[in-house]
Design a protein around this motif. Structure first.
Motif, short mmCIF file in Angstrom:
data_model
loop_
_atom_site.label_atom_id
_atom_site.label_comp_id
_atom_site.label_asym_id
_atom_site.label_seq_id
_atom_site.Cartn_x
_atom_site.Cartn_y
_atom_site.Cartn_z
N ASN A 165 0.81 -1.23 0.00
CA ASN A 165 0.00 0.00 0.00
C ASN A 165 0.84 1.28 0.00
O ASN A 165 0.44 2.31 0.54
CB ASN A 165 -0.95 0.02 1.20
N ILE A 166 2.02 1.20 -0.60
CA ILE A 166 2.90 2.37 -0.68
C ILE A 166 3.02 2.82 -2.13
O ILE A 166 3.28 2.02 -3.03
CB ILE A 166 4.29 2.05 -0.10
N LYS A 167 2.83 4.11 -2.34
CA LYS A 167 2.98 4.69 -3.67
C LYS A 167 4.33 5.38 -3.78
O LYS A 167 4.77 6.10 -2.87
CB LYS A 167 1.88 5.73 -3.93
N GLY A 168 5.00 5.15 -4.90
CA GLY A 168 6.24 5.85 -5.19
C GLY A 168 5.99 6.91 -6.24
O GLY A 168 4.98 6.86 -6.96
N TYR A 169 6.88 7.87 -6.32
CA TYR A 169 6.75 8.96 -7.28
C TYR A 169 8.07 9.11 -8.02
O TYR A 169 9.13 9.25 -7.40
CB TYR A 169 6.38 10.26 -6.56
#
Length: 265
Positions: A165-169
């Motif tokens: 549930n982690i978003k990277g950018y």
């Protein structure tokens, strides 16, 4: 005949006297033999004691205690609980302390080398694991300025799912591609080249998975980690009030994370 009888009587008396002396004389080893036996026992005891001391000093806990003892600093420094070293090697280090700064270079070696041994300058005798630099600043605000912390969700960029549930950018520029995300008070980013974008995402996913079961030290206030696909620019920095911890000289990016998590207490 009388002379022969007299000689025989003298001989008998001599034999009886000798036997009597032998019975009365205690069975005591001579002095040189006593000293030799005592010396041998002392050597055995000394050898046993030295062996126990050596075993204690070549454990990681013993080596880290020796590092602490050698630092001779008043800075309230936290050391890792242990470091990932190659099987069959031993942990050692060099130390350098100034008024507001401490540097520790950790090594692994196949032989027992004490802390700050001159042989650690020879690259064929020991391999660098990591360098730790701890510096004290005038105040917490000045220390905070040393941390390259970013809130990646506010900064924006192309979103990528890193799992858990982690978003990277992602952000690209000058031939480099960064994939960044936040873990609590930490800003973590992987670096690759724009012609190898998947490698950066892969490393980011591996880091996220690793941090699911390992804790980075809790910074006051922030920390940042730069993990390099090409093993040339791994850098982990965090703040503890007026102190700033910097970990570098670590080739493997995941090992850099592992070393950083060893500072969590």
């Amino acid at each position: 005949m009388k002379k022969s009888l007299f000689a025989l009587m003298l001989l008998s008396l001599s034999i009886i006297s000798a036997c009597s002396d032998e019975e009365e004389k205690p069975n005591v080893p001579n002095k040189p033999q006593e000293e030799e036996q005592q010396s041998h026992e002392n050597q055995q005891e000394s050898s046993k004691s030295n062996k126990e001391n050596t075993v204690a000093s070549i454990t990681q806990a013993g080596a880290l205690k020796n590092v602490k003892d050698q630092l001779n600093t008043d800075l309230p420094i936290t050391l890792p609980k242990g470091l990932p070293i190659t099987e069959g090697t031993l942990l050692t280090a060099t130390t350098k302390a100034e008024a507001n700064e401490v540097e520790i270079v950790f090594f692994e070696s196949k032989e027992y080398l004490p802390i700050n041994d001159i042989k650690l300058k020879q690259p064929d005798r020991a391999t660098v694991i990591a360098r730790l630099l701890v510096k004290q600043y005038e105040n917490a605000d000045e220390a905070s300025e040393q941390i390259a912390f970013e809130n990646f969700s506010q900064k924006g960029g192309q979103e990528v799912d890193l799992g858990s549930n982690i978003k990277g950018y992602q952000d690209a520029g000058a031939g480099s591609l960064w994939t960044g995300w936040n873990e609590g008070r930490w800003a973590v980013a992987t670096h690759t080249r724009t012609d190898n974008p998947e490698a950066g995402v892969k490393l980011a996913k591996q880091a996220v998975q690793f941090l699911e079961s390992h804790m980075l030290p809790i910074p006051k206030q922030h920390g940042s980690a730069q993990l390099d696909v090409y093993e040339s620019g791994n850098l982990i920095v965090w703040q503890e009030d007026k102190l700033v911890y910097t970990l570098d000289s670590i080739k493997d990016p995941l090992k850099a994370l592992e070393i950083a998590t060893a500072f969590y207490h």
